[in-house]
Design a protein around this motif. Structure first.
Motif, PDB file in Angstrom:
ATOM      1  N   PHE A  49      -7.072   8.857  15.370  1.00  0.00           N
ATOM      2  CA  PHE A  49      -6.467   9.007  14.047  1.00  0.00           C
ATOM      3  C   PHE A  49      -5.895  10.410  13.821  1.00  0.00           C
ATOM      4  O   PHE A  49      -5.561  10.769  12.694  1.00  0.00           O
ATOM      5  N   ALA A  50      -5.743  11.169  14.900  1.00  0.00           N
ATOM      6  CA  ALA A  50      -5.245  12.536  14.770  1.00  0.00           C
ATOM      7  C   ALA A  50      -3.831  12.592  14.209  1.00  0.00           C
ATOM      8  O   ALA A  50      -3.429  13.600  13.613  1.00  0.00           O
ATOM      9  N   ASP A  51      -3.044  11.497  14.383  1.00  0.00           N
ATOM     10  CA  ASP A  51      -1.672  11.499  13.888  1.00  0.00           C
ATOM     11  C   ASP A  51      -1.578  11.270  12.384  1.00  0.00           C
ATOM     12  O   ASP A  51      -0.501  11.406  11.803  1.00  0.00           O
ATOM     13  N   PHE A  52      -2.691  10.905  11.760  1.00  0.00           N
ATOM     14  CA  PHE A  52      -2.683  10.661  10.320  1.00  0.00           C
ATOM     15  C   PHE A  52      -3.008  11.970   9.591  1.00  0.00           C
ATOM     16  O   PHE A  52      -3.947  12.682   9.961  1.00  0.00           O
ATOM     17  N   SER A  53      -2.231  12.255   8.567  1.00  0.00           N
ATOM     18  CA  SER A  53      -2.407  13.524   7.850  1.00  0.00           C
ATOM     19  C   SER A  53      -3.809  13.678   7.298  1.00  0.00           C
ATOM     20  O   SER A  53      -4.336  14.791   7.217  1.00  0.00           O
ATOM     21  N   GLN A  54      -4.444  12.564   6.947  1.00  0.00           N
ATOM     22  CA  GLN A  54      -5.788  12.619   6.392  1.00  0.00           C
ATOM     23  C   GLN A  54      -6.812  13.106   7.409  1.00  0.00           C
ATOM     24  O   GLN A  54      -7.866  13.635   7.046  1.00  0.00           O
ATOM     25  N   PHE A  55      -6.494  12.936   8.702  1.00  0.00           N
ATOM     26  CA  PHE A  55      -7.466  13.264   9.755  1.00  0.00           C
ATOM     27  C   PHE A  55      -6.871  14.231  10.771  1.00  0.00           C
ATOM     28  O   PHE A  55      -7.119  14.123  11.973  1.00  0.00           O
ATOM     29  N   ASN A  56      -6.096  15.202  10.288  1.00  0.00           N
ATOM     30  CA  ASN A  56      -5.430  16.106  11.233  1.00  0.00           C
ATOM     31  C   ASN A  56      -6.296  17.279  11.661  1.00  0.00           C
ATOM     32  O   ASN A  56      -5.818  18.200  12.306  1.00  0.00           O
ATOM     33  N   SER A 114     -10.441  18.245  13.244  1.00  0.00           N
ATOM     34  CA  SER A 114     -11.680  17.668  13.770  1.00  0.00           C
ATOM     35  C   SER A 114     -12.732  17.534  12.678  1.00  0.00           C
ATOM     36  O   SER A 114     -13.565  16.620  12.696  1.00  0.00           O
ATOM     37  N   HIS A 115     -12.673  18.405  11.680  1.00  0.00           N
ATOM     38  CA  HIS A 115     -13.651  18.354  10.590  1.00  0.00           C
ATOM     39  C   HIS A 115     -13.487  17.060   9.781  1.00  0.00           C
ATOM     40  O   HIS A 115     -14.472  16.378   9.476  1.00  0.00           O
ATOM     41  N   THR A 116     -12.261  16.718   9.434  1.00  0.00           N
ATOM     42  CA  THR A 116     -12.052  15.499   8.646  1.00  0.00           C
ATOM     43  C   THR A 116     -12.314  14.252   9.482  1.00  0.00           C
ATOM     44  O   THR A 116     -12.764  13.231   8.950  1.00  0.00           O
ATOM     45  N   ARG A 117     -12.084  14.347  10.781  1.00  0.00           N
ATOM     46  CA  ARG A 117     -12.331  13.169  11.626  1.00  0.00           C
ATOM     47  C   ARG A 117     -13.818  12.880  11.776  1.00  0.00           C
ATOM     48  O   ARG A 117     -14.208  11.755  12.103  1.00  0.00           O
ATOM     49  N   GLU A 118     -14.667  13.851  11.531  1.00  0.00           N
ATOM     50  CA  GLU A 118     -16.102  13.611  11.631  1.00  0.00           C
ATOM     51  C   GLU A 118     -16.602  12.631  10.574  1.00  0.00           C
ATOM     52  O   GLU A 118     -17.699  12.075  10.700  1.00  0.00           O
ATOM     53  N   THR A 127       0.808  -1.225   0.000  1.00  0.00           N
ATOM     54  CA  THR A 127       0.000   0.000   0.000  1.00  0.00           C
ATOM     55  C   THR A 127       0.836   1.268   0.000  1.00  0.00           C
ATOM     56  O   THR A 127       0.287   2.357  -0.233  1.00  0.00           O
ATOM     57  N   PHE A 128       2.129   1.167   0.319  1.00  0.00           N
ATOM     58  CA  PHE A 128       3.046   2.306   0.431  1.00  0.00           C
ATOM     59  C   PHE A 128       2.665   3.246   1.582  1.00  0.00           C
ATOM     60  O   PHE A 128       3.123   4.386   1.632  1.00  0.00           O
ATOM     61  N   GLU A 129       1.838   2.779   2.513  1.00  0.00           N
ATOM     62  CA  GLU A 129       1.497   3.590   3.682  1.00  0.00           C
ATOM     63  C   GLU A 129       2.715   3.684   4.598  1.00  0.00           C
ATOM     64  O   GLU A 129       3.434   2.698   4.791  1.00  0.00           O
ATOM     65  N   ASN A 130       2.915   4.858   5.186  1.00  0.00           N
ATOM     66  CA  ASN A 130       4.126   5.057   5.997  1.00  0.00           C
ATOM     67  C   ASN A 130       3.875   5.909   7.230  1.00  0.00           C
ATOM     68  O   ASN A 130       4.813   6.474   7.787  1.00  0.00           O
ATOM     69  N   GLU A 131       2.608   6.005   7.663  1.00  0.00           N
ATOM     70  CA  GLU A 131       2.298   6.798   8.854  1.00  0.00           C
ATOM     71  C   GLU A 131       2.029   5.892  10.045  1.00  0.00           C
ATOM     72  O   GLU A 131       1.798   4.700   9.917  1.00  0.00           O
ATOM     73  N   SER A 132       2.048   6.500  11.236  1.00  0.00           N
ATOM     74  CA  SER A 132       1.823   5.796  12.489  1.00  0.00           C
ATOM     75  C   SER A 132       2.783   4.598  12.574  1.00  0.00           C
ATOM     76  O   SER A 132       3.958   4.724  12.235  1.00  0.00           O
ATOM     77  N   TYR A 133       2.304   3.418  12.998  1.00  0.00           N
ATOM     78  CA  TYR A 133       3.234   2.314  13.205  1.00  0.00           C
ATOM     79  C   TYR A 133       3.808   1.779  11.905  1.00  0.00           C
ATOM     80  O   TYR A 133       4.814   1.065  11.915  1.00  0.00           O
ATOM     81  N   TYR A 134       3.214   2.106  10.756  1.00  0.00           N
ATOM     82  CA  TYR A 134       3.818   1.691   9.493  1.00  0.00           C
ATOM     83  C   TYR A 134       5.125   2.430   9.220  1.00  0.00           C
ATOM     84  O   TYR A 134       5.927   1.983   8.387  1.00  0.00           O
ATOM     85  N   ALA A 135       5.363   3.537   9.929  1.00  0.00           N
ATOM     86  CA  ALA A 135       6.633   4.244   9.759  1.00  0.00           C
ATOM     87  C   ALA A 135       7.815   3.369  10.142  1.00  0.00           C
ATOM     88  O   ALA A 135       8.924   3.532   9.612  1.00  0.00           O
ATOM     89  N   ASP A 136       7.602   2.412  11.050  1.00  0.00           N
ATOM     90  CA  ASP A 136       8.682   1.505  11.451  1.00  0.00           C
ATOM     91  C   ASP A 136       9.045   0.508  10.357  1.00  0.00           C
ATOM     92  O   ASP A 136      10.081  -0.162  10.449  1.00  0.00           O
ATOM     93  N   TYR A 137       8.200   0.385   9.343  1.00  0.00           N
ATOM     94  CA  TYR A 137       8.402  -0.642   8.321  1.00  0.00           C
ATOM     95  C   TYR A 137       8.573  -0.063   6.925  1.00  0.00           C
ATOM     96  O   TYR A 137       8.926  -0.784   5.995  1.00  0.00           O
ATOM     97  N   ALA A 138       8.335   1.249   6.767  1.00  0.00           N
ATOM     98  CA  ALA A 138       8.386   1.872   5.451  1.00  0.00           C
ATOM     99  C   ALA A 138       9.818   2.084   4.961  1.00  0.00           C
ATOM    100  O   ALA A 138      10.042   2.244   3.756  1.00  0.00           O
ATOM    101  N   GLN A 139      10.782   2.100   5.880  1.00  0.00           N
ATOM    102  CA  GLN A 139      12.186   2.229   5.484  1.00  0.00           C
ATOM    103  C   GLN A 139      12.758   0.837   5.221  1.00  0.00           C
ATOM    104  O   GLN A 139      12.700  -0.042   6.079  1.00  0.00           O
ATOM    105  N   ALA A 140      13.298   0.649   4.014  1.00  0.00           N
ATOM    106  CA  ALA A 140      13.882  -0.637   3.605  1.00  0.00           C
ATOM    107  C   ALA A 140      12.934  -1.807   3.860  1.00  0.00           C
ATOM    108  O   ALA A 140      13.299  -2.819   4.483  1.00  0.00           O
ATOM    109  N   PRO A 141      11.688  -1.712   3.374  1.00  0.00           N
ATOM    110  CA  PRO A 141      10.720  -2.773   3.667  1.00  0.00           C
ATOM    111  C   PRO A 141      11.094  -4.121   3.052  1.00  0.00           C
ATOM    112  O   PRO A 141      10.774  -5.170   3.628  1.00  0.00           O
ATOM    113  N   THR A 142      11.760  -4.114   1.904  1.00  0.00           N
ATOM    114  CA  THR A 142      12.123  -5.392   1.285  1.00  0.00           C
ATOM    115  C   THR A 142      13.138  -6.134   2.145  1.00  0.00           C
ATOM    116  O   THR A 142      13.039  -7.347   2.345  1.00  0.00           O
ATOM    117  N   ARG A 143      14.118  -5.401   2.687  1.00  0.00           N
ATOM    118  CA  ARG A 143      15.090  -6.010   3.592  1.00  0.00           C
ATOM    119  C   ARG A 143      14.379  -6.551   4.840  1.00  0.00           C
ATOM    120  O   ARG A 143      14.708  -7.645   5.339  1.00  0.00           O
TER     121      ARG A 143
END
Length: 576
Positions: A436-443, A445-449, A307-323
């Motif tokens: 989900f406040a840490d995700f750019s998509q929901f930063n 209160s309006h988008t979180r609704e 998915t190429f997602e790299n926010e929240s806990y996926y940030a720990d896996y987005a760097q060198a994911p193939t390795r």
């Protein structure tokens, strides 16, 4: 009891008086005993409705209620577990290495009886184990499962204890094991009365996201949960338990005691399996009583690649994911003591553990349900790449887990849903959206609704699986794909999975890896997958032996020793 009487007992060390109240009238004092126990021994039939009255004013259900009459606030009911006549008493389970797990939510299927109707599909698919999301009683009529408050009582919304036994009995008739997901790290926010009469059950000075932490140093607390595990295994004859989020328990001695008590209480011929969810990647527990752990590292790495997602806990896996994927396939865990994105060390070395010590998955209740919109990978990843990852999931020696509907390419969401009201409903709804406040998509209160209200009945209804997969051509293709892979696993790989050991893994290119294992019966299994968008070169060892399974790769590719984008090659090299 054997003489027909019923023994009622409540550990209530922070109260002065306990009475037994029967719904058909009358209060009976319970005798105070040592260590905060109150006991009454009376003659009454099974199905008797009762509750406890604390200090003359607080009516509470039995915290070890085997069944609730109405809801978690009302009367409990005496259940005689010995009355059920099992039709498959000679069932003793299956070896762990044969396990293919299928996780489902009983409420979304309509209850225990409706799950029975689904069993022929699972057996035909090639699943060997049904994993039921938590069954414990909860407040309201619907809950995603992890807010239970009475862990000994199956939720009324799903059916009766006898109907649950019929489900388990029926699964055994099809050769299917049954696992139950148990939650020992917290109680839900509505219906837990332990704090009224047993404050010592909790560390009141240690606050968790669910309130005061449970005090596992107390023998009464350990007994409560160990006896719950034994109830599922002995009274309901389930084949295994999945222990939710044991990192929130943070007491290895309790976990080891639970495993030891389970092993010692069961006859030697019973094959029972204990599986952990544990963010700490505590590999030592997998050498001391537990069969396996959910491999979140494996999922998170594959998810980042798909998915190429790299926010929240996926940030720990987005760097060198193939390795990281190569590390996972070779050694089990990705994090074996390295620092995560917060700079904190996580995990323990795991390379010595067998592949079947890890449960691998592409989707499950957590990874779908904890998304803001509950999307499945069918909506997040390219189909070709998702299929390549599925080949790895179902043919590698780790234990695979499927999430309900995955096998027919379901696009229905699995949302977080509850059935709370008034102030609690407001708090749960806002708390969920703020997660989900840490995700750019929901930063804001309006988008979180836009995130669904967990308490709306529509959130539950939208999550119900589409149970007629054979009606749509696309879904039939997905089913045939999964069924074919599982047929290969059972017919060609199963004899060697128990003693399988890694022969290493290497990065072939961006999104592409080759992993190899020596199977216990001699052959070497090789899986080369390419989740990337570029052709990569295949090493010679990837092409030796019999082609067991190919996905989007043909003879011309092999002559040129190349692995196309979104493809997979599985080979089995016989013993020389």
């Amino acid at each position: 009891m054997a003489d027909g009487r019923v023994r009622f007992a409540l550990w209530a060390p922070s109260c002065q008086q306990v009475e037994l109240e029967l719904r058909d009238g009358g209060l009976q004092p319970m005798q105070a005993q040592d260590d905060g126990w109150y006991v009454a021994l009376i003659e009454c039939p099974a199905d008797t409705a009762y509750r406890y009255r604390i200090d003359g004013q607080w009516p509470v259900p039995d915290p070890a209620s085997r069944r609730q009459i109405e809801d978690v606030h009302g009367f409990s009911q005496v259940v005689d577990h010995s009355a059920y006549i099992w039709h498959h008493r000679d069932w003793n389970g299956r070896p762990w290495h044969e396990t293919v797990l299928y996780e489902l939510h009983v409420g979304l299927f309509g209850g225990f009886q409706q799950v029975i109707e689904h069993l022929p599909h699972l057996a035909d698919l090639g699943v060997t184990a049904l994993q039921l999301m938590p069954l414990n009683a909860f407040s309201g009529t619907r809950n995603w499962g992890y807010d239970g408050v009475l862990p000994f009582a199956p939720a009324n919304a799903y059916g009766t204890p006898d109907e649950l036994k019929q489900l388990i009995d029926s699964a055994h008739a099809y050769g299917l094991m049954v696992f139950v997901d148990v939650v020992y790290n917290h109680f839900g926010p509505d219906g837990n009365y332990l704090g009224v009469y047993a404050r010592q059950f909790f560390h009141e000075e240690r606050i968790t996201p669910w309130g005061a932490a449970i005090d596992f140093s107390r023998p009464q607390v350990r007994d409560f949960f160990c006896e719950n595990a034994l109830m599922w295994l002995l009274d309901y004859r389930v084949d295994g338990l999945r222990l939710d989020a044991v990192h929130a328990i943070d007491d290895d001695d309790f976990l080891k005691e639970l495993a030891a008590r389970v092993r010692s209480a069961l006859p030697q011929q019973r094959q029972v399996h204990l599986v952990l969810e544990n963010e700490h990647n505590a590999a030592h527990l997998l050498r001391d009583g537990f069969d396996a752990q959910w491999n979140d590292d494996g999922h998170n790495t594959l998810h980042a690649l798909l998915t190429f997602e790299n926010e929240s806990y996926y940030a720990d896996y987005a760097q060198a994911p193939t390795r990281k994927l190569a590390t996972c396939l070779e050694q089990g865990f990705v994090y074996q003591g390295q620092a995560n994105r917060h700079g904190l060390p996580r995990g323990e070395p795991s390379a010595d553990l067998p592949p079947h010590a890890f449960v691998l998955f592409l989707q499950n209740h957590d990874q779908v349900g904890n998304r803001a919109f509950g999307e499945r990978l069918t909506l997040l990843a390219e189909v070709d790449a998702l299929q390549a990852a599925t080949v790895l999931l179902l043919l590698c020696p780790m234990v695979p887990l499927l999430f309900m509907g995955e096998e027919w390419g379901s696009k229905r969401p699995f949302l977080f849903f509850t059935d709370y009201h008034d102030e609690l409903a407001n708090a749960v709804r806002e708390g969920r959206r703020n997660e989900f406040a840490d995700f750019s998509q929901f930063n804001s209160s309006h988008t979180r609704e836009a995130i669904a209200d967990p308490n709306a009945e529509a959130s539950f209804q939208r999550s119900q699986p589409d149970l007629a997969p054979a009606l749509e051509p696309e879904q039939r293709e997905w089913l045939a794909f999964y069924r074919g892979l599982l047929q290969v696993r059972h017919s060609r790989l199963l004899p060697g999975l128990e003693q399988a050991r890694s022969l290493g893994a290497q990065v072939l290119g961006d999104g592409a890896v080759l992993a190899r294992w020596r199977l216990g019966n001699g052959p070497a299994l090789s899986i080369a997958i390419n989740l990337g968008t570029s052709v990569v070169s295949l090493p010679a060892e990837a092409m030796h032996g019999e082609r067991l399974y190919t996905l989007r790769i043909d003879d011309a590719d092999l002559r040129q020793a190349q692995l196309p984008p979104r493809s997979a090659l599985v080979t089995l090299e016989p013993v020389r």
